[in-house]
Design a protein around this motif. Sequence first.
Motif, PDB file in Angstrom:
ATOM      1  N   ARG A 124       0.223  -4.681   9.226  1.00  8.37           N
ATOM      2  CA  ARG A 124      -1.256  -3.650   9.979  1.00  8.37           C
ATOM      3  C   ARG A 124      -1.291  -2.083   8.964  1.00  8.37           C
ATOM      4  N   ASN A 125      -0.045  -1.948   9.375  1.00 10.15           N
ATOM      5  CA  ASN A 125       0.270  -0.408   8.803  1.00 10.15           C
ATOM      6  C   ASN A 125      -0.327  -0.115   6.773  1.00 10.15           C
ATOM      7  N   GLN A 126      -1.641   0.409   6.859  1.00 10.40           N
ATOM      8  CA  GLN A 126      -1.969   0.335   5.039  1.00 10.40           C
ATOM      9  C   GLN A 126      -1.136   1.308   4.244  1.00 10.40           C
ATOM     10  N   LYS A 127      -0.318   1.744   4.874  1.00 10.37           N
ATOM     11  CA  LYS A 127       0.516   2.553   4.146  1.00 10.37           C
ATOM     12  C   LYS A 127       2.265   1.921   3.832  1.00 10.37           C
ATOM     13  N   SER A 128       2.318   0.860   4.242  1.00  9.10           N
ATOM     14  CA  SER A 128       3.233  -0.122   3.649  1.00  9.10           C
ATOM     15  C   SER A 128       2.523  -1.170   2.731  1.00  9.10           C
ATOM     16  N   VAL A 129       1.333  -0.935   2.336  1.00 16.96           N
ATOM     17  CA  VAL A 129       0.856  -2.260   1.152  1.00 16.96           C
ATOM     18  C   VAL A 129       1.578  -2.169   0.086  1.00 16.96           C
ATOM     19  N   ASN A 130       2.308  -1.245  -0.568  1.00 20.71           N
ATOM     20  CA  ASN A 130       3.076  -0.607  -1.827  1.00 20.71           C
ATOM     21  C   ASN A 130       4.820  -1.484  -0.977  1.00 20.71           C
TER      22      ASN A 130
END
Length: 448
Positions: A124-130
């Motif tokens: 759910r954390n967009q910063k964790s996508v990469n």
Amino acid sequence: MKQFTFKYQNNKGGLYVLLAFFGIPLIVILLSTVLLDTIPWGVWIIIPLGIGAVIYCMARFIKISAETDTLVVDHEGFTSEKHGRIRYEDIHSIPPYNFLQAPPPSMRIKLNNGKKLVWQFNPRNQKSVNDIAVFTAFRDELFRNLEERALQPLQTHDENIEKNKLQEKAARLVEQLQVSKKRNYKYIVIPLSILSAVLILARTCGTEIIQNKRKEEARSLTRSMFQIESDYEKNFRQAQKVAADYSLKFGPVTLFTNDRGASVEFVPEIGGDPYIPKIEIMGLRRIEDNEILEKYIKHPDSVAYHLAVINKSEKFFAIMNKSIFNQDDGSGASVYLTVYNPHESFPPSNVQTSKDATFRPIEFSSSIDLPLKGDFTDKILENMDYAAVRSVLQKYKGTFFYMAAKELDGVSAERFQKLKEMIISDFEKHGISTETFLEQSFNTSGAH
């Protein structure tokens, strides 16, 4: 070699979360209650301090629960900045998370020494996508390397037994990774309006209607569970009949034993996924069992069959396995040997570090090779497998002996009789009585 760098979450900050949500609020409430009568103005100091402590705990949680790791993967294993060098042989298992523990692609690896490597992510954390994309690439690379090891052709020589075990272990790890890759993660959101409507409806209808509804649901659930159990019993009996009929294609089996209540059967290898936790609730635990049994009943040729010796009155069951030294070169047929003593157990090993007082009856299975062609002598009994079986019979009185051979493997009645006579002579020479031994034939059309 391929390198992967990513950020992930760990379990180090759990204590700070507990303090922030439970410990500190409880302390603030208790101190406020105590000081309210004696030092009223102290409440205005305690509350800000409590809020500050909560903020500090959450900051510490955020700081220490996130880590960065760099993994370098090669054909022999991978190197982690956090965990050091890990070879594929060091991996014991890759147990999957269930949907309540951690969302995919979170993964954990258990090593042979008991250490666990854990990488967790928050989708759910967009910063964790990469970071999730990088870790997924690492997992796929790990999967490819393990799959390559598992698909290597198995060796047939004795010196390559250890290599074959490593390949089988790699195949098991591939299956576990496949389970992890197939996991789906969905969020369940209940709108506040629906929740409010349900509460209003419950208040309006009253407790009596709700209690009646619960009783009806309980009765329905009970009926469903009993139906599942009934289906299981029916499927189990049907599967037994299918197995008995299908096993006729494997031909007659001759058994030579001193256990008059024993028989031999071909048992299908039926089972569920060993990495999925079993549900031990009556009825529900049989859902998967019913699916497996129904699949087997439709396709009895889709599983492997093992030769087993059974004594139902003594509740004894054992798979008759081939010797680990069996070559399977086609020049000989396997004659299966099994010994069982329900009243004795092997002495504990001197290298055993912990004392285990559990009683385990003696049970040992092996085999010897009988030449398919030409004459043979008692020289075939001069091997470690037969000597181990005979030594158990010699040392432990009351031991049951089972010798079985399949006719379709090339063991004719004449060759079996000759081998039996050799074994009787050898037993009597070593002081083993054969008066109670008898020969029986199983898995014939007349037996079903």
